[in-house]
Design a protein around this motif. Structure first.
Motif, PDB file in Angstrom:
ATOM      1  N   ALA A   1       1.038  -1.288  -0.369  1.00 44.87           N
ATOM      2  CA  ALA A   1      -0.209   0.199   0.301  1.00 44.87           C
ATOM      3  C   ALA A   1       0.843   1.460  -0.092  1.00 44.87           C
ATOM      4  CB  ALA A   1      -1.023   0.011   1.127  1.00 44.87           C
ATOM      5  N   ALA A   2       2.146   1.190   0.966  1.00 45.98           N
ATOM      6  CA  ALA A   2       2.609   2.698   0.740  1.00 45.98           C
ATOM      7  C   ALA A   2       3.175   2.439  -0.387  1.00 45.98           C
ATOM      8  CB  ALA A   2       3.995   2.629   1.937  1.00 45.98           C
ATOM      9  N   PHE A   3       4.268   1.446  -1.196  1.00 42.78           N
ATOM     10  CA  PHE A   3       4.591   1.826  -2.256  1.00 42.78           C
ATOM     11  C   PHE A   3       3.824   2.230  -3.093  1.00 42.78           C
ATOM     12  CE2 PHE A   3       6.726  -2.423  -0.659  1.00 42.78           C
ATOM     13  CZ  PHE A   3       7.890  -1.051   0.071  1.00 42.78           C
ATOM     14  N   TYR A   4       2.125   1.941  -3.341  1.00 43.66           N
ATOM     15  CA  TYR A   4       1.365   2.099  -4.568  1.00 43.66           C
ATOM     16  C   TYR A   4       1.361   3.428  -4.248  1.00 43.66           C
ATOM     17  CZ  TYR A   4      -2.753   1.068  -7.509  1.00 43.66           C
ATOM     18  OH  TYR A   4      -3.888   0.990  -7.643  1.00 43.66           O
ATOM     19  N   ILE A   5       0.787   4.426  -3.410  1.00 48.67           N
ATOM     20  CA  ILE A   5       0.243   5.495  -2.657  1.00 48.67           C
ATOM     21  C   ILE A   5       1.489   6.463  -3.687  1.00 48.67           C
ATOM     22  CG2 ILE A   5      -0.278   7.318  -0.946  1.00 48.67           C
ATOM     23  CD1 ILE A   5      -1.147   4.799   0.627  1.00 48.67           C
ATOM     24  N   GLN A   6       2.656   6.227  -2.909  1.00 54.87           N
ATOM     25  CA  GLN A   6       3.665   7.188  -3.382  1.00 54.87           C
ATOM     26  C   GLN A   6       4.074   7.082  -4.798  1.00 54.87           C
ATOM     27  OE1 GLN A   6       7.903   5.839  -1.830  1.00 54.87           O
ATOM     28  NE2 GLN A   6       8.365   8.086  -1.487  1.00 54.87           N
ATOM     29  N   ASP A   7       4.612   6.149  -5.604  1.00 50.41           N
ATOM     30  CA  ASP A   7       4.227   5.544  -6.924  1.00 50.41           C
ATOM     31  C   ASP A   7       3.167   6.237  -7.502  1.00 50.41           C
ATOM     32  OD1 ASP A   7       6.943   4.866  -5.592  1.00 50.41           O
ATOM     33  OD2 ASP A   7       6.219   3.083  -6.447  1.00 50.41           O
ATOM     34  N   LYS A   8       2.263   6.061  -7.490  1.00 51.65           N
ATOM     35  CA  LYS A   8       0.805   5.814  -8.227  1.00 51.65           C
ATOM     36  C   LYS A   8       0.549   7.597  -8.348  1.00 51.65           C
ATOM     37  CE  LYS A   8      -3.778   4.414  -9.261  1.00 51.65           C
ATOM     38  NZ  LYS A   8      -4.575   3.128  -9.620  1.00 51.65           N
TER      39      LYS A   8
ATOM     40  N   GLY B   1     -13.665  -2.865  -3.287  1.00 49.38           N
ATOM     41  CA  GLY B   1     -12.450  -2.637  -2.657  1.00 49.38           C
ATOM     42  C   GLY B   1     -11.599  -2.895  -3.533  1.00 49.38           C
ATOM     43  N   ILE B   2     -10.890  -4.379  -3.494  1.00 52.93           N
ATOM     44  CA  ILE B   2      -9.984  -3.727  -4.458  1.00 52.93           C
ATOM     45  C   ILE B   2     -10.529  -3.276  -6.013  1.00 52.93           C
ATOM     46  CG2 ILE B   2      -8.582  -5.770  -6.280  1.00 52.93           C
ATOM     47  CD1 ILE B   2      -8.987  -8.002  -4.109  1.00 52.93           C
ATOM     48  N   ILE B   3     -11.513  -3.355  -6.825  1.00 53.04           N
ATOM     49  CA  ILE B   3     -11.856  -2.590  -7.949  1.00 53.04           C
ATOM     50  C   ILE B   3     -11.407  -1.408  -7.866  1.00 53.04           C
ATOM     51  CG2 ILE B   3     -14.017  -2.519  -9.431  1.00 53.04           C
ATOM     52  CD1 ILE B   3     -14.581  -4.856  -8.765  1.00 53.04           C
ATOM     53  N   PHE B   4     -11.774  -0.722  -6.528  1.00 56.79           N
ATOM     54  CA  PHE B   4     -12.280   0.853  -6.259  1.00 56.79           C
ATOM     55  C   PHE B   4     -10.820   1.094  -6.294  1.00 56.79           C
ATOM     56  CE2 PHE B   4     -16.557   0.916  -5.456  1.00 56.79           C
ATOM     57  CZ  PHE B   4     -16.624   2.589  -5.987  1.00 56.79           C
ATOM     58  N   ILE B   5      -9.629   0.743  -6.018  1.00 59.92           N
ATOM     59  CA  ILE B   5      -7.665  -0.052  -5.565  1.00 59.92           C
ATOM     60  C   ILE B   5      -7.789   0.707  -6.729  1.00 59.92           C
ATOM     61  CG2 ILE B   5      -6.163  -0.167  -4.673  1.00 59.92           C
ATOM     62  CD1 ILE B   5      -7.298  -0.998  -2.697  1.00 59.92           C
ATOM     63  N   VAL B   6      -7.498  -0.195  -7.934  1.00 59.10           N
ATOM     64  CA  VAL B   6      -7.295  -0.420  -9.011  1.00 59.10           C
ATOM     65  C   VAL B   6      -7.493   0.323 -10.171  1.00 59.10           C
ATOM     66  CG1 VAL B   6      -7.196  -1.828 -11.101  1.00 59.10           C
ATOM     67  CG2 VAL B   6      -6.679  -2.577  -8.850  1.00 59.10           C
ATOM     68  N   ILE B   7      -9.228   0.923 -10.074  1.00 60.46           N
ATOM     69  CA  ILE B   7      -9.241   1.963 -10.888  1.00 60.46           C
ATOM     70  C   ILE B   7      -8.873   3.754 -10.600  1.00 60.46           C
ATOM     71  CG2 ILE B   7     -10.828   0.726 -12.265  1.00 60.46           C
ATOM     72  CD1 ILE B   7     -13.062   2.731 -10.252  1.00 60.46           C
ATOM     73  N   SER B   8      -8.275   3.588  -9.320  1.00 58.31           N
ATOM     74  CA  SER B   8      -8.211   4.508  -8.116  1.00 58.31           C
ATOM     75  C   SER B   8      -7.449   6.125  -8.822  1.00 58.31           C
ATOM     76  CB  SER B   8      -7.968   4.764  -6.793  1.00 58.31           C
ATOM     77  OG  SER B   8      -7.275   3.995  -7.310  1.00 58.31           O
ATOM     78  N   ALA B   9      -7.868   6.707 -10.051  1.00 56.46           N
ATOM     79  CA  ALA B   9      -7.436   8.209 -10.092  1.00 56.46           C
ATOM     80  C   ALA B   9      -7.411   8.871  -9.454  1.00 56.46           C
ATOM     81  CB  ALA B   9      -8.008   8.912 -11.350  1.00 56.46           C
ATOM     82  N   THR B  10      -7.861   9.393  -8.213  1.00 53.68           N
ATOM     83  CA  THR B  10      -7.283  10.035  -7.517  1.00 53.68           C
ATOM     84  C   THR B  10      -7.092   9.253  -5.800  1.00 53.68           C
ATOM     85  OG1 THR B  10      -9.858  10.386  -6.581  1.00 53.68           O
ATOM     86  CG2 THR B  10      -8.634  11.876  -8.176  1.00 53.68           C
TER      87      THR B  10
ATOM     88  N   VAL C   1      -8.486   5.310  -0.818  1.00 53.14           N
ATOM     89  CA  VAL C   1      -9.542   5.572   0.258  1.00 53.14           C
ATOM     90  C   VAL C   1     -10.240   4.321   0.538  1.00 53.14           C
ATOM     91  CG1 VAL C   1     -10.352   7.346   2.284  1.00 53.14           C
ATOM     92  CG2 VAL C   1      -8.128   7.089   1.640  1.00 53.14           C
ATOM     93  N   LEU C   2     -11.723   5.037  -0.183  1.00 50.47           N
ATOM     94  CA  LEU C   2     -12.848   4.264  -0.534  1.00 50.47           C
ATOM     95  C   LEU C   2     -12.601   3.108  -0.732  1.00 50.47           C
ATOM     96  CD1 LEU C   2     -15.728   4.849  -0.874  1.00 50.47           C
ATOM     97  CD2 LEU C   2     -15.627   4.955  -3.567  1.00 50.47           C
TER      98      LEU C   2
ATOM     99  N   PRO D   1       2.261  -2.535 -10.421  1.00 50.90           N
ATOM    100  CA  PRO D   1       1.946  -2.107  -9.412  1.00 50.90           C
ATOM    101  C   PRO D   1       0.811  -2.392  -9.287  1.00 50.90           C
ATOM    102  CG  PRO D   1       2.566  -0.819 -10.145  1.00 50.90           C
ATOM    103  CD  PRO D   1       2.610  -1.534 -11.604  1.00 50.90           C
ATOM    104  N   ASN D   2      -0.448  -2.613 -10.197  1.00 48.77           N
ATOM    105  CA  ASN D   2      -2.192  -3.278  -9.578  1.00 48.77           C
ATOM    106  C   ASN D   2      -2.014  -4.953  -9.706  1.00 48.77           C
ATOM    107  OD1 ASN D   2      -3.302  -0.741 -10.032  1.00 48.77           O
ATOM    108  ND2 ASN D   2      -3.083  -0.893 -12.272  1.00 48.77           N
ATOM    109  N   LEU D   3      -1.030  -5.600 -10.230  1.00 50.78           N
ATOM    110  CA  LEU D   3      -1.170  -7.168 -10.022  1.00 50.78           C
ATOM    111  C   LEU D   3      -1.106  -7.961  -8.994  1.00 50.78           C
ATOM    112  CD1 LEU D   3       1.328  -8.627 -12.750  1.00 50.78           C
ATOM    113  CD2 LEU D   3      -0.812  -8.877 -12.378  1.00 50.78           C
ATOM    114  N   PRO D   4      -0.785  -7.282  -7.505  1.00 48.92           N
ATOM    115  CA  PRO D   4      -1.089  -7.175  -6.092  1.00 48.92           C
ATOM    116  C   PRO D   4      -2.510  -7.184  -5.725  1.00 48.92           C
ATOM    117  CG  PRO D   4       0.968  -6.119  -6.164  1.00 48.92           C
ATOM    118  CD  PRO D   4       0.417  -5.372  -7.306  1.00 48.92           C
TER     119      PRO D   4
END
Length: 388
Positions: A230-237, A289-298, A303-304, A363-366
């Protein structure tokens, strides 16, 4: 709170020390594997020696290993420990944390089983899960608040600023010391004297138990996989700095904990169903939850997604633990919870290792890999619930 602090601090400290994503997630996997090996032992020990003493051992182990972790990380940041010596010392601190700190989980779960009836077991485990989730709320708040103070105030001396990531671990060690003292002074033992000589029922280790533990393993593989990166995903995305990442990760983890505890204190407490059904109900929330994370543009969408994961874990965790407890005798509740804890141990051993490799591919694969896994979990629950 303890492991939630590590979940937020370790990835960012690891990057500052020059570790790769794969190496950091390997640390998590190895320490989780040690947790897996030692948790059943501590569960049986709590059945023989009592819950209170094993709880105290767990807290003491956490305090000592956390201070060792801080020392190793500090020596790495100032350049005293380099390369192989740094990696080995880092690993030693994490292994010690898992081996001895693991004592508290089965002892605490068995304590809840001791003081609840079978009818109250799901609600009791829900309250236990809610207490754990309070930690997942307050730990991110503490980590984020420390990051905010370092970035925006002069409350900490300037020479501590480069090592600010370690301050939450020190604070958590102090809180664990307070918890240890409270257990020693105020917590009554729930097992009568002479438990060592009491004839204990033998647990039945058949294929149904293996399938049930397998369900838990799959759930925790996915949960640990998503949390570890999660930390890597937030920082990189979202291209955040290290301090901003620490703040935003705290917000995301905090909301995950809030929604989890709300579900456990409301729906789980009031709903009288077979505990394993809570796992079935959790699956759509996991996938959403996984779907919202992967499609998150913001970051808001991210967070949703984390909030939906919180709802899912708020349902699945007490359902899993209560089912394990109800299928054991009164004299081996510690062993039952210890066996149940094999699932998070093995899940956190496999998930982070898997996510580290997958993250370096995409980054989306996990996250995406968990959708078919949860479909399998749903089918296994449909199968095993006929026998429980």
């Amino acid at each position: 709170m303890g492991q939630s602090v590590y979940a937020q601090v370790m990835p960012l400290i690891g990057r500052e020390l020059g570790f790769s994503v794969r190496l950091i997630t390997t640390f998590v996997s190895i320490s989780a594997f040690v947790f897996l090996l030692t948790t059943p032992f501590w569960g049986r020990m709590s059945d023989r020696k009592g819950r209170k003493s094993v709880l105290m051992i767990g807290f003491a182990g956490y305090i000592i290993s956390s201070l060792l972790f801080v020392l190793v990380a500090y020596l790495g940041l100032v350049g005293v420990l380099l390369t192989s010596s740094l990696i080995l010392s880092f690993l030693l601190a994490r292994v010690l944390n898992s081996a001895v700190g693991a004592a508290s989980r089965p002892a605490a779960g068995a304590y809840i089983a001791d003081i609840t009836t079978e009818e109250e077991r799901s609600a009791g485990m829900g309250q236990y899960g809610a207490a754990n989730n309070l930690g997942t709320i307050f730990a991110p708040i503490m980590v984020s608040f420390v990051a905010f103070l370092i970035a925006n105030t002069e409350i900490f001396p300037s020479y501590l600023t480069p090592y600010g990531r370690l301050i939450p671990v020190v604070l958590m060690s102090f809180l664990s010391l307070l918890a240890l003292l409270m257990v020693y002074l105020y917590l009554p033992e729930t097992l009568e004297a002479g438990i060592e000589e009491r004839k204990r029922e033998r647990m039945s280790y058949d294929y149904k138990l293996l399938v049930f533990v397998g369900i838990g393993v799959l759930i925790f593989i996915c949960f640990s996989s998503t949390m570890t990166v999660a930390a890597f995903y937030i920082q990189d995305k979202f291209n955040f700095s290290t301090l901003v990442t620490q703040e935003r990760q705290g917000i995301a983890f905090g909301l995950l904990g809030i929604f989890s505890i709300l579900v456990q204190l409301t729906y789980v407490q009031k709903t009288k169903i077979v505990p394993i059904n809570f796992i079935s109900i959790s699956i759509p929330f996991f996938i959403l939850g996984i779907i919202f994370i992967v499609i998150s543009a913001t970051f808001t969408f991210f967070v949703l997604g984390m909030s939906f994961l919180g709802i899912a874990m708020g349902l699945a965790s007490p359902g899993y633990t209560a089912t394990a407890s109800l299928n054991a005798g009164s004299s081996n509740q510690g062993e039952a919870v210890g066996v149940a804890m094999v699932a998070p141990g093995l899940g956190f051993a496999i998930g982070p290792l898997m996510s580290g490799f997958l993250y370096e591919i995409s980054p989306n694969l996990p996250y995406l890999i968990c959708i078919p896994i949860f479909v399998v979990v749903f089918l296994l629950v449909l199968y095993i619930k006929r026998y429980i």
